[in-house]
Every structure is written in C-alpha cells, then in structure tokens.
Design an enzyme around this catalytic site. Structure first.
Site, mmCIF file in Angstrom:
data_model
loop_
_atom_site.group_PDB
_atom_site.id
_atom_site.type_symbol
_atom_site.label_atom_id
_atom_site.label_comp_id
_atom_site.label_asym_id
_atom_site.label_seq_id
_atom_site.Cartn_x
_atom_site.Cartn_y
_atom_site.Cartn_z
ATOM 1 N N SER A 41 4.593 2.199 7.898
ATOM 2 C CA SER A 41 4.183 1.122 6.998
ATOM 3 C C SER A 41 5.335 0.575 6.168
ATOM 4 O O SER A 41 6.214 1.319 5.735
ATOM 5 C CB SER A 41 3.102 1.624 6.040
ATOM 6 O OG SER A 41 1.855 1.477 6.656
ATOM 7 N N HIS B 208 0.816 -1.225 0.000
ATOM 8 C CA HIS B 208 0.000 0.000 0.000
ATOM 9 C C HIS B 208 0.846 1.270 0.000
ATOM 10 O O HIS B 208 0.337 2.358 -0.237
ATOM 11 C CB HIS B 208 -1.027 -0.020 1.164
ATOM 12 C CG HIS B 208 -0.478 0.393 2.498
ATOM 13 N ND1 HIS B 208 -0.188 -0.513 3.503
ATOM 14 C CD2 HIS B 208 -0.175 1.629 2.998
ATOM 15 C CE1 HIS B 208 0.279 0.136 4.564
ATOM 16 N NE2 HIS B 208 0.291 1.453 4.271
ATOM 17 N N ASP C 267 -0.373 -7.469 1.926
ATOM 18 C CA ASP C 267 0.121 -6.091 1.774
ATOM 19 C C ASP C 267 1.650 -6.118 1.776
ATOM 20 O O ASP C 267 2.301 -5.697 2.723
ATOM 21 C CB ASP C 267 -0.420 -5.236 2.934
ATOM 22 C CG ASP C 267 -0.055 -3.769 2.795
ATOM 23 O OD1 ASP C 267 0.360 -3.379 1.674
ATOM 24 O OD2 ASP C 267 -0.171 -3.047 3.797
#
Ligand code: 4AZ
Length: 696
Positions: free
Chosen positions: A643, A487, A549
């Site tokens: 992330s 992402h 992800d």
C-alpha cells in the site's frame, strides 16, 4: 479806477507832476482836462500793475497831441520796468514820429507805465488822449522763452498762471517745473547684469539722484564696463558741476564722471558697488549704460579621475563655480567610502575646492550568490567579480536541472548586479530531475509473474518503516516529499464511526522513510533513512470507502539525490486503458511471506467500468478517484504491505516515468477476475501541487 492824484489848480506851479498807481484789471487813462485841451507844462505818470501771470494791453481810443520833431515837446511815453516801449506825439504818424493808431501795446510783464508830458506852450488846441487798458492772461506754455521757467514735460496754462506735470513714471520736482524719477533703490544681486540711466538712450530725467547697488557674496569682484555711448552734462572748466556719475566700491571711489568720454572698464575688486547718478534741473543728455560682471578668484585646475570626467569642462574655474564629477559606465564615484553616481565640488573664495576629486571605482558584483544544488564558475580570469566579468551557473547534473532552462550565464552590469539575458537579476533554481532512472530494466528480465526489481530502476521507491519492518510503500516527489496511501498513516478505526480524527493519525516519530532501499530487511549501502516531519492526508479521504486514499509526507530534511534516490514525475494525463504500468513494493507474496528484496509487476490499466462492475458485485464502490490495474486471469497483483507504493508508466514521448497511482486496496491478492485498486494520482494532483508547492 483809482485816481490818486487830484488836479489842483496852481497858478504858480510851472509843472504839474503827478503819479497815479493803477492796480485794477482794467481802466481808462485820459490826458488832463480831456476832452478839453490839456494844459501846458503838465506831467502825469500812470503806473499800471496787474497780478503776475497777466500782461497789460493798452490801446488808444483818441490821440491828439502837439507834433514836434522826435516828440520833444509834448509826448506820451509807454515803458515797462526797464524798457521804453513807445513814444507817441502828433495827430498822425510821420517818418520820425509815431502815433498809437489802432495798434495796441502789450507789456512784456505785469507792469506798464504811461507818462504824459506837455511843454510850456501849445500853438493850437490839442485834446490829448483817451486810453484803455486791460489785464490779459499770458499763455506761459506757449510764450515762455525762458528755459529756466519752462515745464520739463507738460505745461498747462490757466488764467493768471500755469502749472507743470510729468509723464508717467516721473514725479514733479519741488521746483514745480522739472520731472525727476524715483531711482534711489535699485539692488542687483545677480552675477551679471546691465544698468543704465533712466530712459537711456533717451535723455535722462532732471533733478534726480539715482542709486544703483550691486551686492554680491564676499569673494566676488565686480567689474563695470561702460558702453561707448556716454553723455552726461559737463562744463568746460569745472569738473562735473551739474550732472555726474560716481562709483563707490568699498573704500574706493571712482569718478565723478561726466562729458562724452565713457569711463570704459572699471575693475572694482569689491563685492559691493554703489553707483550714484546725479542730475540737476536742466540739460538734455542721453546718459549712460554699463554691463557689470562679478567673478571670483580662480581655483586650481582639476584633473578628472581615471575612468571619469568633469563637467562642465572649462579652462578656469572661479569662485562659486561647481563641477560635477561622474564616472564612465561601470564605474562609480567613491568618496569617503560611499559610492554614488556623481559628486559635486565647488570653488571657494579662498581659491580652494570644497572637496578633493573623488576616484572612480569599478562596479563590483561581489561573490555571486550560491545556487542550491548547483555551482558557479568564473568565466573571467582571476575570478573577477567587477563590471563586465562573467560567471556560469550549473545544476548538479544529472539529478538537478536548471529551471527555467537557461544557459546560466551572468555578467556583472554597470550597477554592480549579476545579470542574465533571460532572467535579469533573478537567479534560476535547480530542480530535481524526475522519472529518469540511471538504470533501466534489462530486456531479459521482463516481468512474468512478480520478480525482483533491479536495483536503481525505481529510484523513487520509498519504504515506510516501523518497528523494524516495512509497513507501506511510497514515492519520492522532488527531494522533500513522499506520496503514499492515507490508510497507511492511521490506526484502525471503529467500524461504527469510521471518521478520521487527528488523534487517529500515527505519530511522525513512530516511523521512518528509507530511500535507496532494495533489500527488505538487510541494510543497503545506498539507503537513506529520513524522518517525516509532517503528515498531510487528502482532505477528501474517506477511511470507510478509501476514496482519495492518498497522503503526503514532508521530510525533515532533503533527500540526497543520486543514482538510487530520484523522484518520479507527476502524471500528465496521457495514460490510457490497457497501458502497461509497473507496481513495486516489499508487500506480501502470495504465500504470505515477505520477499527479501523489492518486487515489481507489470500489468495493464483496467477499464474503469469493468473494474467498477466487478467490485459492485461485492458491494464495493470503485469511485472516479480510483484507477484499477491487473490481468483478468489474476496472478500479478499488489498485496498487503504494498500500500502507498507506486504504480508508474513510461511516457514514451518524454522518456520519463510518471506516477499514475498509489496502491490502495483490492479483494484479496492476485485473484482471477479481480483487479488491484489504486488511488488515481491525476485527480489528487491539484492538491499535491498546492501542498508541496511543486509545479513539475
Ligand atoms: C493491502 O492490504 C492490500 N490486491 C493492498 C492491495 C491489494 C490488496 C490488499 C490489491 O494493503
């Protein structure tokens, strides 16, 4: 019967002399007036001839002539062409006179003459004789005593003649008697051989002309060696008039030879020899046998090269002899710049060798191939690269290690190839050492809430940097790949159609990757700015649910591994719920501030069911590809900007840090009864290995 004579009455003639020619195969001969008494003073001759191949058998049925001493008055004489066979007179045989009696007379040839004679007076009446003759066949095969006429091999009699035949392999000569052989076409082309008269050591055939040719390449000289056993018909005075052997060698001639003395050794000095053997139609001699050899002129002696040998090893080498030059192990024949295992030279007719003796050159492995991220040193003085020299490969310690884990010792083999005991001619590779930071966390600085990471304790930590700011984290795998969150790498998708298209993925040139980084905004002396050249999103990635992800970034060049830049290990699946993991990143602090340096937290792995349950209440799915971590009371958590960053754990067995997860999502940051959700790297591992080509 043909009486050529006519008994003419002649009163004035004292003697009646008649000759009667008889040619029939049988007949009767009677004295004149038979069976009446024969006249006085009469003489008659019967010449009997029968065809050749017959004899004449004469026998008397009746015989009654005047008897006189030695038959001087009346008699019957039987003669062949040149021989008196018998003289008969009287009625009965006495010591001095003979009568034919029952005895038949047989002519030696095909001719017989019978003469009857009576003198002027007869004291008594004598009735004369009555004789019969028949032609009888001669069995020439049994009887012929004449050597000149006898059959050489087989004799076949027939009535009136005979014929000769020969044993297998012989042919009847035009004399119809002797058996000759066809032996005019014998060619020998081998360098040595044996030649003998036909049938040797039995008698050689008669009436034959044998020719034996020995033809060899120019440069050879033929030598003939006759055996001691030698027997050719000869003559005491004339030189070899009947049978003989003659030898022609180029312009030279030897012989004729005959008799019982072997010609012995004849050195012809020629490469072409003709042996002629003639036999006439008689004689029984055993013949001859010879061995011939052909040898050329010698070439000079050849010395083997240093570290080499010459085969076959001989005292002398002559025309056509070939020698093979080969070298000892680790050496090769070098001729005209070409290396080979062996080299062959030949002695030529001009007494020189076809080539010079080559030298033996030691096998050379040449400069050893370079090993990426390694080095090679020579173990033999003078940095020799020749046969039996040794080299040692190393990897750039401690950042690279040898795979497979071998000694790295290579030796130059006889074929000129660097060879190791473990890998043969193959080279090992130097692979990055993973999960072994050069710096470890000091015990004092155990993590309570979040805290500054110590420099160099997470050397795999990568910063994804865009527009002067970090936007995500990542981890270094090997020296060419970064694993991060999928992402992080695409623009925000429309809520109605959250399907990822390649146009949604951010450009590789729009961001960079910084390794060896510590401070958030200030430059670090240890940092390496690298450009990604490829983005690979996990094929099962779902932007809407953040399943899988995870993404890989391929660097355009290798990262330089050092104390601050080192890869993390792949997960080995040994981590369990409750195990402590460390998450690091430059993401937001709870007060929405960016930290000024890398932060890290130490939290336990959450039970998957618990995490699933917590988020189910919020209508969010925690799927099998996700793994959660955090404390129930909250506080320590990843947040926006973290992330893609690493969640690692130490494998106590190996002492290596392995990547368990990548920061993915969560409900807020650090909230009570909430957990951070991470992409479970173990589940993406097959894909990672496949994309990166890495195995460890
Ligand atoms: C984010 O927005 C984010 N507390 C990452 C992790 C977490 C929340 C948000 C987990 O990148």
């Amino acid at each position: 019967m043909r009486y050529l004579w006519v008994w003419s009455f002649c009163t004035f003639c004292l003697i009646q002399a008649d000759t009667i020619e008889l040619t029939d195969m049988f007949g009767e001969i009677q004295s004149p007036n038979f069976p009446d008494s024969y006249p006085s003073d009469s003489e008659a001759t019967w010449n009997i001839s029968v065809p050749d191949g017959f004899r004449i058998k004469l026998y008397f049925m009746h015989f009654d002539l005047e008897s006189s001493y030695l038959c001087e008055y009346d008699y019957v004489k039987v003669e062949s062409e040149d021989q008196l066979l018998a003289t008969f007179c009287g009625r009965e045989a006495t010591d001095t006179e003979q009568t034919p009696g029952q005895q038949a007379i047989v002519s030696p040839g095909s001719y017989l003459s019978l003469t009857f004679k009576s003198d002027f007076s007869n004291e008594e009446r004598f009735t004369g004789f009555d004789a019969h003759y028949t032609a009888v066949d001669i069995d020439e095969c049994l009887e012929s005593s004449d050597e000149e006429l006898a059959c050489d091999h087989h004799c076949h009699n027939y009535i009136g003649g005979y014929y000769c035949s020969c044993r297998f392999g012989y042919i009847l000569h035009s004399d119809n008697r002797t058996c000759k052989v066809e032996c005019s076409d014998n060619l020998f082309t081998q360098r040595s051989g044996a030649i003998n008269s036909p049938d040797f050591p039995n008698s050689y055939p008669k009436s034959s002309d044998c020719l034996y040719r020995v033809e060899l390449e120019e440069g050879f000289f033929i030598t003939l060696q006759f055996e001691e056993a030698f027997d050719i018909e000869d003559h005491p005075e004339v030189s070899c008039p009947y049978d003989y052997i003659k030898i022609k060698a180029g312009p030279k001639e030897f012989g004729p030879f005959c008799g019982e003395k072997s010609p012995g050794r004849i050195e012809t000095r020629s490469n072409s020899v003709q042996i002629l053997f003639h036999s006439d139609n008689s004689g029984e001699n055993r013949g001859w046998k010879l061995a011939y050899t052909a040898i050329g002129d010698p070439c000079p002696l050849v010395e083997p090269p240093v570290n080499g040998k010459i085969e076959p090893s001989q005292a002398t080498y002559t025309f056509k002899d070939q020698v093979v030059i080969s070298c000892s192990t680790g050496y090769n024949v070098l001729k005209d710049g070409v290396e080979s295992k062996t080299f062959q030279i030949e002695c030529m007719k001009d007494r020189t060798w076809s080539n010079e003796v080559p030298i033996c050159k030691i096998a050379d492995c040449k400069t050893p191939p370079e090993l990426a991220h390694g080095a090679v040193t020579f173990s033999t003085p003078l940095n020799l690269t020749t046969y039996q020299s040794g080299i040692q490969y190393f990897c750039q310690q401690p950042y690279y290690q040898m795979v497979p884990n071998i000694t790295g010792t290579y030796t130059c083999d006889a074929k000129g190839v660097w060879r190791s005991a473990e890998l043969g001619a193959r080279l090992p590779s130097c692979q990055p050492v993973c999960g072994k930071p050069r710096f470890s966390r000091s015990l004092l600085a155990r993590i309570a809430n979040g805290r500054y990471a110590q420099k160099g304790t997470s050397p795999w930590m990568a910063m994804l940097h865009r527009n002067g700011r970090p936007f995500c984290g990542g981890s270094l795998l090997g020296n060419r790949w970064i694993v991060t969150a999928a992402h992080c790498l695409h623009h925000v998708l429309g809520l109605e159609d959250p399907v990822l298209r390649s146009s949604d993925i951010i450009n590789t040139s729009s961001f960079k990757i910084i390794l060896g980084k510590h401070r958030t905004e200030r430059t670090d002396s240890t940092e390496q700015q690298l450009q990604p050249q490829r983005i690979v999103i996990h094929p099962s990635y779902k932007a809407a649910t953040l399943q899988f992800d995870v993404a890989l970034l391929e660097l355009s060049e290798e990262a330089r591994l050092n104390d601050y830049v080192m890869p993390v290990c792949f997960p080995d699946g040994s981590h369990r719920t409750g195990a402590m993991v460390i998450v690091s990143g430059w993401g937001k602090q709870f007060l929405h501030r960016l930290p000024d340096a890398l932060m890290e937290i130490e939290i336990p792995l959450t039970d998957h069911a618990t995490c699933k349950e917590v988020y189910a209440r919020l209508q969010k799915a925690v799927t099998e590809d996700m793994i959660c971590a955090g404390e129930k009371q909250g506080g320590k958590d990843a947040c926006s900007g973290d992330s893609g960053g690493p969640m690692v754990t130490l494998n106590n067995q190996t002492g290596q840090w392995q990547l368990i997860g990548t920061v993915s999502w969560g409900d807020g940051c650090g909230l009570n009864d909430r957990y951070g959700v991470y992409s479970n790297v173990l589940l993406s591992l097959p894909w990672i290995k496949q994309v990166t080509g890495m195995e460890y």
